[in-house]
Design a protein around this motif. Structure first.
Motif: not given
Ligand code: TYM
Length: 329
Positions: A75-85
């Motif tokens: 349901r949510s987009t869970l991610f690590v900040q450094s994965h998204v330049p």
């Protein structure tokens, strides 16, 4: 569906009760009817010195805690900040829009730099500007945070407005989503100070031994007098315990005050220790399960990052165009 975005630092490994009650609890409920983006902000974590091994481990531990606390990656987009330049890329553009004096007024920077006198990096100074980029990339309507982030949200709105008026409408102005009752959870040893991992003492960590937490709760500083009533001004210690008790148990503060009529502070603290232990024990077990399979955890985070990038890259491309960069062919 309105969009929400928020982030949490992986610095300490374990979250504390303030993080959960002030922010993550709202993240979980907002994912029901919002388009939610939640990130573990590892770029922000390196604004103070980090051990690489620990940072890597704590980033996974943070993601595992978010899942265990109820963030659902379906349901949510869970991610690590450094994965998204795009975060660092938009961060640069935002830095170029920020006044030096404006950044100097950030009270969190003033507090943190006062504590780390010898080693204050420029990254600590520009930290809130990167946070603005985190939010603006996703065109978030709401940002669920604790009270201590309000000033950073104001800066974010100022920067978005400035960009829009200089270069044409590009960013949505986000609103802080702050739930009053739990916006600021206080330290158990000093109930006039915010619960915070940088000021250890009365901090209840979600991943510590529950015997230790129960003991911290039992030895919480309470107030003079004996009555259990909610009165932040005159009884900050008891009021803080009531806030925590109410949030964890789902019982209203009024209900608790009635139930503890005639009982002592010791009863309240002992019971709250039990309520906390009962709540956190299955969460700790789930965290351990997620950490047992780091490959699977990394996969969840990779899927999150992929989706986050789809959204973030659109905003960044438009921003580059507006600001006058030649698009690569
Ligand atoms: P961080 O990692 O310090 O804290 C995570 C969240 O917990 C809230 N919080 C509290 N709430 C109530 N009582 C407390 N004692 C308490 N202590 C912490 C914080 O308000 C926060 O919501 N700058 C952010 C991370 C960040 C971010 C973002 C947040 C980076 N980019 C984009 C929102 C949007 C921070 O350091 O949070």
């Amino acid at each position: 569906r309105p969009r929400v975005l928020s982030g949490i630092q992986p610095t300490a490994g374990s979250f504390h009760l303030g993080n959960y009650l002030g922010a993550v609890r709202q993240w979980v409920s907002l994912q029901e009817d919002h388009d939610a983006f939640y990130c573990v902000v590892d770029l922000h974590a390196i604004t103070v010195e980090q051990d690489p091994k620990l940072l890597r481990q704590n980033t996974r531990v943070s993601a595992a805690q978010l899942l265990a606390l109820g963030i659902d990656p379906e349901r949510s987009t869970l991610f690590v900040q450094s994965h998204v330049p795009e975060h660092a890329q938009l961060g640069w553009i935002m830095q170029c829009l920020t006044g030096f004096g404006e950044a100097s007024r950030m009270t969190q920077f003033k507090d943190k730099s006062a504590r780390n006198e010898s080693s204050v990096g420029v990254g600590l100074f520009t930290y809130p500007i990167l946070q603005a980029a985190d939010i603006l990339l996703y065109q978030a309507h709401y940002v669920p945070v604790g009270e201590d982030q309000r000033q950073h949200l104001e800066l974010t709105r100022d920067l978005a407005g400035r960009f829009n008026s200089r270069y044409g409408k590009n960013f949505r102005l986000p609103e802080a989503y702050i739930v009053k009752d739990t916006a600021k959870i206080f330290d158990l040893q000093d109930p006039t100070a915010k619960m915070s991992k940088s000021v250890p003492g009365g901090v209840v960590e979600l991943l510590e031994d529950t015997k230790k937490s129960a003991k911290k709760i039992r030895s919480a500083v309470t107030d003079t007098g004996r009555e259990i009533i909610f009165d932040v001004e005159n009884k900050p210690g008891v009021s803080n315990l009531l806030t925590i008790y109410s949030a964890l148990s789902g019982r209203s503060v009024d209900d608790l005050v009635t139930a503890y009529d005639g009982k002592g502070y010791g009863d309240l603290k002992k019971d709250l220790g039990e309520v906390f232990t009962e709540w956190v024990t299955p969460i700790q077990a789930r965290v351990a399960e997620y950490l047992d399979d780091p490959a699977e955890l990394d996969k969840v985070l990779a899927r999150g990052a992929e989706h986050a990038r789809e959204v973030a890259s659109v905003t960044l491309r438009r921003t580059y165009e507006k600001i006058g960069f030649v698009a690569p062919v």
